[in-house]
Design a protein around this motif. Sequence first.
Motif, PDB file in Angstrom:
ATOM      1  N   GLY A   1      41.972  21.778  15.987  1.00  0.00           N
ATOM      2  CA  GLY A   1      41.968  20.789  14.911  1.00  0.00           C
ATOM      3  C   GLY A   1      43.200  20.925  14.031  1.00  0.00           C
ATOM      4  O   GLY A   1      43.834  19.931  13.659  1.00  0.00           O
ATOM      5  N   LEU A   2      43.559  22.166  13.722  1.00  0.00           N
ATOM      6  CA  LEU A   2      44.773  22.429  12.947  1.00  0.00           C
ATOM      7  C   LEU A   2      46.014  22.005  13.722  1.00  0.00           C
ATOM      8  O   LEU A   2      46.950  21.421  13.162  1.00  0.00           O
ATOM      9  N   ALA A   3      46.040  22.272  15.021  1.00  0.00           N
ATOM     10  CA  ALA A   3      47.198  21.895  15.851  1.00  0.00           C
ATOM     11  C   ALA A   3      47.400  20.384  15.884  1.00  0.00           C
ATOM     12  O   ALA A   3      48.526  19.897  15.919  1.00  0.00           O
ATOM     13  N   THR A   4      46.298  19.619  15.851  1.00  0.00           N
ATOM     14  CA  THR A   4      46.438  18.156  15.848  1.00  0.00           C
ATOM     15  C   THR A   4      47.072  17.683  14.543  1.00  0.00           C
ATOM     16  O   THR A   4      47.928  16.793  14.548  1.00  0.00           O
ATOM     17  N   LEU A   5      46.680  18.290  13.427  1.00  0.00           N
ATOM     18  CA  LEU A   5      47.294  17.934  12.144  1.00  0.00           C
ATOM     19  C   LEU A   5      48.761  18.337  12.129  1.00  0.00           C
ATOM     20  O   LEU A   5      49.627  17.561  11.716  1.00  0.00           O
ATOM     21  N   ALA A   6      49.039  19.554  12.595  1.00  0.00           N
ATOM     22  CA  ALA A   6      50.429  20.026  12.618  1.00  0.00           C
ATOM     23  C   ALA A   6      51.297  19.145  13.510  1.00  0.00           C
ATOM     24  O   ALA A   6      52.428  18.801  13.149  1.00  0.00           O
ATOM     25  N   HIS A   7      50.781  18.756  14.659  1.00  0.00           N
ATOM     26  CA  HIS A   7      51.532  17.883  15.566  1.00  0.00           C
ATOM     27  C   HIS A   7      51.837  16.553  14.880  1.00  0.00           C
ATOM     28  O   HIS A   7      52.964  16.039  14.947  1.00  0.00           O
ATOM     29  N   ALA A   8      50.847  15.989  14.193  1.00  0.00           N
ATOM     30  CA  ALA A   8      51.048  14.709  13.512  1.00  0.00           C
ATOM     31  C   ALA A   8      52.087  14.821  12.397  1.00  0.00           C
ATOM     32  O   ALA A   8      52.935  13.942  12.232  1.00  0.00           O
ATOM     33  N   VAL A   9      52.049  15.908  11.644  1.00  0.00           N
ATOM     34  CA  VAL A   9      53.006  16.098  10.545  1.00  0.00           C
ATOM     35  C   VAL A   9      54.413  16.308  11.091  1.00  0.00           C
ATOM     36  O   VAL A   9      55.373  15.674  10.648  1.00  0.00           O
ATOM     37  N   HIS A  10      54.545  17.177  12.084  1.00  0.00           N
ATOM     38  CA  HIS A  10      55.890  17.498  12.580  1.00  0.00           C
ATOM     39  C   HIS A  10      56.501  16.385  13.421  1.00  0.00           C
ATOM     40  O   HIS A  10      57.714  16.219  13.438  1.00  0.00           O
ATOM     41  N   ALA A  11      55.677  15.624  14.118  1.00  0.00           N
ATOM     42  CA  ALA A  11      56.208  14.531  14.939  1.00  0.00           C
ATOM     43  C   ALA A  11      56.371  13.241  14.141  1.00  0.00           C
ATOM     44  O   ALA A  11      57.280  12.453  14.414  1.00  0.00           O
ATOM     45  N   GLY A  12      55.494  13.020  13.161  1.00  0.00           N
ATOM     46  CA  GLY A  12      55.467  11.727  12.482  1.00  0.00           C
ATOM     47  C   GLY A  12      56.274  11.623  11.209  1.00  0.00           C
ATOM     48  O   GLY A  12      56.524  10.526  10.723  1.00  0.00           O
ATOM     49  N   ILE A  13      56.694  12.757  10.645  1.00  0.00           N
ATOM     50  CA  ILE A  13      57.437  12.730   9.380  1.00  0.00           C
ATOM     51  C   ILE A  13      58.850  13.239   9.635  1.00  0.00           C
ATOM     52  O   ILE A  13      59.050  14.425   9.893  1.00  0.00           O
ATOM     53  N   ARG A  14      59.816  12.320   9.589  1.00  0.00           N
ATOM     54  CA  ARG A  14      61.219  12.672   9.827  1.00  0.00           C
ATOM     55  C   ARG A  14      62.041  12.272   8.600  1.00  0.00           C
ATOM     56  O   ARG A  14      62.747  11.270   8.608  1.00  0.00           O
ATOM     57  N   PRO A  15      61.961  13.040   7.518  1.00  0.00           N
ATOM     58  CA  PRO A  15      62.589  12.612   6.259  1.00  0.00           C
ATOM     59  C   PRO A  15      64.112  12.578   6.295  1.00  0.00           C
ATOM     60  O   PRO A  15      64.719  11.761   5.615  1.00  0.00           O
ATOM     61  N   ALA A  16      64.749  13.426   7.079  1.00  0.00           N
ATOM     62  CA  ALA A  16      66.221  13.435   7.114  1.00  0.00           C
ATOM     63  C   ALA A  16      66.778  12.144   7.701  1.00  0.00           C
ATOM     64  O   ALA A  16      67.897  11.744   7.387  1.00  0.00           O
ATOM     65  N   ALA A  17      65.999  11.459   8.522  1.00  0.00           N
ATOM     66  CA  ALA A  17      66.441  10.187   9.100  1.00  0.00           C
ATOM     67  C   ALA A  17      66.586   9.112   8.030  1.00  0.00           C
ATOM     68  O   ALA A  17      67.236   8.085   8.267  1.00  0.00           O
ATOM     69  N   LEU A  18      66.014   9.334   6.855  1.00  0.00           N
ATOM     70  CA  LEU A  18      66.078   8.356   5.767  1.00  0.00           C
ATOM     71  C   LEU A  18      67.265   8.584   4.844  1.00  0.00           C
ATOM     72  O   LEU A  18      67.467   7.825   3.899  1.00  0.00           O
ATOM     73  N   LEU A  19      68.049   9.630   5.115  1.00  0.00           N
ATOM     74  CA  LEU A  19      69.246   9.883   4.309  1.00  0.00           C
ATOM     75  C   LEU A  19      70.355   8.928   4.735  1.00  0.00           C
ATOM     76  O   LEU A  19      70.703   8.876   5.921  1.00  0.00           O
ATOM     77  N   PRO A  20      70.956   8.173   3.809  1.00  0.00           N
ATOM     78  CA  PRO A  20      72.070   7.299   4.183  1.00  0.00           C
ATOM     79  C   PRO A  20      73.272   8.120   4.639  1.00  0.00           C
ATOM     80  O   PRO A  20      73.403   9.303   4.297  1.00  0.00           O
ATOM     81  N   ALA A  21      74.156   7.499   5.395  1.00  0.00           N
ATOM     82  CA  ALA A  21      75.347   8.191   5.920  1.00  0.00           C
ATOM     83  C   ALA A  21      76.196   8.762   4.794  1.00  0.00           C
ATOM     84  O   ALA A  21      76.840   9.807   4.954  1.00  0.00           O
ATOM     85  N   GLU A  22      76.194   8.098   3.645  1.00  0.00           N
ATOM     86  CA  GLU A  22      77.045   8.547   2.531  1.00  0.00           C
ATOM     87  C   GLU A  22      76.387   9.619   1.661  1.00  0.00           C
ATOM     88  O   GLU A  22      76.957  10.049   0.656  1.00  0.00           O
ATOM     89  N   ALA A  23      75.199  10.102   2.049  1.00  0.00           N
ATOM     90  CA  ALA A  23      74.542  11.168   1.285  1.00  0.00           C
ATOM     91  C   ALA A  23      75.390  12.431   1.318  1.00  0.00           C
ATOM     92  O   ALA A  23      75.994  12.772   2.336  1.00  0.00           O
ATOM     93  N   ASN A  24      75.430  13.115   0.202  1.00  0.00           N
ATOM     94  CA  ASN A  24      76.215  14.337   0.061  1.00  0.00           C
ATOM     95  C   ASN A  24      75.628  15.426   0.967  1.00  0.00           C
ATOM     96  O   ASN A  24      74.503  15.876   0.745  1.00  0.00           O
ATOM     97  N   PRO A  25      76.385  15.866   1.989  1.00  0.00           N
ATOM     98  CA  PRO A  25      75.833  16.879   2.913  1.00  0.00           C
ATOM     99  C   PRO A  25      75.628  18.242   2.264  1.00  0.00           C
ATOM    100  O   PRO A  25      74.915  19.079   2.795  1.00  0.00           O
ATOM    101  N   GLU A  26      76.252  18.458   1.097  1.00  0.00           N
ATOM    102  CA  GLU A  26      76.114  19.736   0.404  1.00  0.00           C
ATOM    103  C   GLU A  26      74.987  19.731  -0.624  1.00  0.00           C
ATOM    104  O   GLU A  26      74.725  20.749  -1.253  1.00  0.00           O
TER     105      GLU A  26
END
Length: 198
Positions: free
Chosen positions: A108-133
Amino acid sequence: MSEFFGPLDSEGRVPPLQQTRVATFLISAHGALARQSAFTLPTRLESAWQTELNAQLFRETEIVSLLMRATSWAPDPGLGYMVATWESAWFPQPVYEISDWPLAVAIGLATLAHAVHAGIRPAALLPAEANPEDPFAMALRRIEFESGRLLEAQILSLKGPDLVPFRDAVNSALERRHAEVRKLWRETLQSVGVAFDE
């Protein structure tokens, strides 16, 4: 509504309100995974899945710690209700069809972890001009890297030979968790003006 975080400030940083709400969501999700891993983990490891659970506990704790320090926090009166909704969504959901109770809870925990790690990709929402530092941007990229590593272990657990007789039940639990996490993540992003990419 934009497909990315922003508008960025003059130094290429994500606005503090967006950082606050997104970081709080991620801390809630990864904190729940850390807590449940700690309670599910036995004092003595006796099988391979328990070894992976031990590794997950410390990686999830690292993610929470990183976000707490890397986020530029801002007052957000709307968070109270949202946090209550998120926390109730992460409650353990054992796969009841599995008679081995510790394994049922771990899956049951693995299903939640799989959903969180596969479904939430926050870095993909950073614009190209975001400060890498910027610490927040770096934290989001680090989370995605760790999520990829943890996802591999969850896939192995969920496709393990011990679960062959329970494949339908596990798949059903996994689909439910993915739908739940996707809905909450979409609502969180929309609340800060970010369009959710299906």
